[in-house]
Motif scaffolding. Structure first.
Motif, mmCIF file in Angstrom:
data_model
loop_
_atom_site.group_PDB
_atom_site.id
_atom_site.type_symbol
_atom_site.label_atom_id
_atom_site.label_comp_id
_atom_site.label_asym_id
_atom_site.label_seq_id
_atom_site.Cartn_x
_atom_site.Cartn_y
_atom_site.Cartn_z
ATOM 1 N N ASN A 195 3.113 1.981 -1.850
ATOM 2 C CA ASN A 195 3.351 2.381 -3.240
ATOM 3 C C ASN A 195 2.059 2.766 -3.968
ATOM 4 O O ASN A 195 2.065 2.974 -5.177
ATOM 5 C CB ASN A 195 4.035 1.248 -4.008
ATOM 6 N N LYS A 196 0.970 2.846 -3.234
ATOM 7 C CA LYS A 196 -0.324 3.196 -3.838
ATOM 8 C C LYS A 196 -0.908 4.457 -3.209
ATOM 9 O O LYS A 196 -2.075 4.764 -3.405
ATOM 10 C CB LYS A 196 -1.316 2.037 -3.683
ATOM 11 N N THR A 197 -0.110 5.162 -2.457
ATOM 12 C CA THR A 197 -0.596 6.368 -1.795
ATOM 13 C C THR A 197 0.212 7.586 -2.238
ATOM 14 O O THR A 197 1.364 7.470 -2.656
ATOM 15 C CB THR A 197 -0.471 6.252 -0.261
ATOM 16 N N THR B 41 2.409 3.801 -9.771
ATOM 17 C CA THR B 41 1.500 2.711 -9.410
ATOM 18 C C THR B 41 0.200 3.195 -8.783
ATOM 19 O O THR B 41 -0.717 2.406 -8.578
ATOM 20 C CB THR B 41 2.196 1.759 -8.429
ATOM 21 N N ALA B 42 0.138 4.499 -8.463
ATOM 22 C CA ALA B 42 -1.060 5.032 -7.796
ATOM 23 C C ALA B 42 -1.871 5.948 -8.690
ATOM 24 O O ALA B 42 -2.914 6.453 -8.270
ATOM 25 C CB ALA B 42 -0.653 5.774 -6.526
ATOM 26 N N ARG C 98 0.814 -1.202 0.000
ATOM 27 C CA ARG C 98 0.000 0.000 0.000
ATOM 28 C C ARG C 98 0.859 1.269 0.000
ATOM 29 O O ARG C 98 0.434 2.309 -0.479
ATOM 30 C CB ARG C 98 -0.921 -0.006 1.230
ATOM 31 N N GLY D 275 -8.059 1.381 -6.408
ATOM 32 C CA GLY D 275 -7.094 1.842 -5.408
ATOM 33 C C GLY D 275 -6.254 3.028 -5.817
ATOM 34 O O GLY D 275 -5.345 3.423 -5.079
ATOM 35 N N CYS D 276 -6.538 3.651 -6.983
ATOM 36 C CA CYS D 276 -5.717 4.790 -7.411
ATOM 37 C C CYS D 276 -5.933 5.976 -6.470
ATOM 38 O O CYS D 276 -7.023 6.161 -5.927
ATOM 39 C CB CYS D 276 -6.020 5.175 -8.853
ATOM 40 N N SER D 277 -4.890 6.783 -6.290
ATOM 41 C CA SER D 277 -4.971 7.856 -5.294
ATOM 42 C C SER D 277 -4.657 9.243 -5.849
ATOM 43 O O SER D 277 -4.647 10.211 -5.088
ATOM 44 C CB SER D 277 -4.022 7.553 -4.123
ATOM 45 N N CYS E 183 -4.474 7.279 -11.412
ATOM 46 C CA CYS E 183 -5.744 6.819 -11.992
ATOM 47 C C CYS E 183 -5.649 6.834 -13.516
ATOM 48 O O CYS E 183 -5.046 7.732 -14.116
ATOM 49 C CB CYS E 183 -6.891 7.729 -11.548
#
Length: 354
Positions: free
Chosen positions: A103-105, A227-228, A101, A240-242, A230
């Protein structure tokens, strides 16, 4: 850094001094912030302080990735050690090994060098408190006198004395007993407690030539991992895109820099006008006046520049050209592994790490 890069364009940090382009991105983000991911070009040399960048398009991004090498992210002290807690700069460190996570924020951190390092008493003018110490905790110093400077108050006299001493490698301290005249000393100085005397000893610490809070307009640093991001048309949170880009503008950097520089030069004209080459932007005199104008300089009756005075010319430069803004420019398409594999990233032609 401006003077350093003018003398050594390949020096540490100077790779950013090129391209002549600024980008402004309006980004919608999730405020469930994660750790800030540092993003820097890969150094293939042996000395991290004199990096050998074969291609500055080859970036590596991650937690503690201050000086990355082909082997991975590196800090000042070697390879990154995974731990959860607080980073060297005061931000969060978090490794979510099960979900990835981190790497997704969107990462957020206070500006790393935003702290002002005072080596002397903070009630001294910044020209003194940033570079001179109260030797051994005493109020004054003495030594071999060689020059006097004059002012009309303690603040103006001390600022003039510290500026003059800073520009002379042989000067090691200053002192005043009447707040109107200050004496500069050559060679070693010693602490003294003479009545009514105030003075300082030149510091030779790594922070002694800091610009302190000069030009500090606040704000945060953000990281936006590939990686985050959209996908085009997807709402925030999809898969999970931020974060997602709403608008992009690229402008000629020289034009915007000149607007800010002109505002500083006008506000600090009393200082700049004393330079042999008032508008030579790599000259020591120009840089000294630039710093002192941002900080405020009692020796020239220059007040500290407010954030608005610095930010406004920057922001107006991003207006449309027909509304008085700087010329639009278009960058080359993003290249390198930092661009990711998704086609919409490459098509956007924008660096996705900030």
């Amino acid at each position: 850094l401006t003077a350093q890069c003018a003398r050594d364009p390949t020096g540490f940090g100077c790779f950013l001094d090129g391209g002549n382009i600024y980008g402004k991105f309006e980004v919608e983000i999730s405020t469930q912030f994660g750790p800030y991911l540092e993003c820097n070009p890969i150094n293939v040399g042996q000395n991290p302080w004199k990096p050998d960048w074969i291609d500055t398009q080859e970036f590596l991004c991650g937690q503690g990735c201050l000086m990355p090498t082909p082997q991975g992210c590196m800090t000042f002290h070697g390879p990154v050690k995974k731990h959860n807690g607080t980073s060297y700069w005061g931000g969060a460190v978090c490794w979510c090994d099960g979900t990835g996570r981190h790497n997704k924020t969107v990462g957020r951190e206070a500006e790393p060098f935003g702290r002002t390092y005072y080596v002397g008493p903070r009630w001294w003018p910044p020209q003194c408190s940033l570079q001179y110490t109260a030797k051994n905790g005493t109020s004054c110093v003495s030594g071999v006198p060689y020059q006097k400077v004059e002012g009309w108050s303690f603040e103006s006299t001390a600022a003039k004395a510290c500026d003059a001493c800073s520009q002379d490698a042989s000067c090691e301290g200053w002192a005043t007993v009447d707040n109107r005249t200050a004496t500069l000393f050559r060679g070693p100085v010693k602490a003294t407690t003479a009545p009514d005397c105030i003075g300082g000893s030149k510091s030779h610490s790594r922070w002694a030539k800091s610009w302190g809070s000069a030009g500090d307009v606040g704000g945060y640093w953000y990281s936006t991992p590939v990686t985050a991001e959209c996908a085009p048309g997807d709402a925030l949170g999809t898969n999970g895109c931020s974060w997602r880009v709403l608008s992009v503008a690229y402008k000629n950097a020289t034009c915007i820099d000149k607007r800010v520089d002109s505002a500083v030069e006008k506000h600090g004209s009393a200082c700049f006008s004393t330079c042999p080459q008032p508008l030579n932007e790599t000259a020591d005199c120009y840089l000294q006046c630039y710093r002192n104008t941002l900080l405020g300089d009692a020796g020239y009756n220059i007040t500290t520049m407010s954030s608005d005075m610095i930010v406004t010319p920057w922001e107006t430069g991003f207006n449309k050209p027909e509304n008085g803004g700087c010329p639009n420019v278009m960058p080359e398409p993003c290249q390198g592994p930092q661009c990711g594999d998704a086609p919409f990233l490459a098509a956007a032609g924008a660096m996705v790490y900030i």
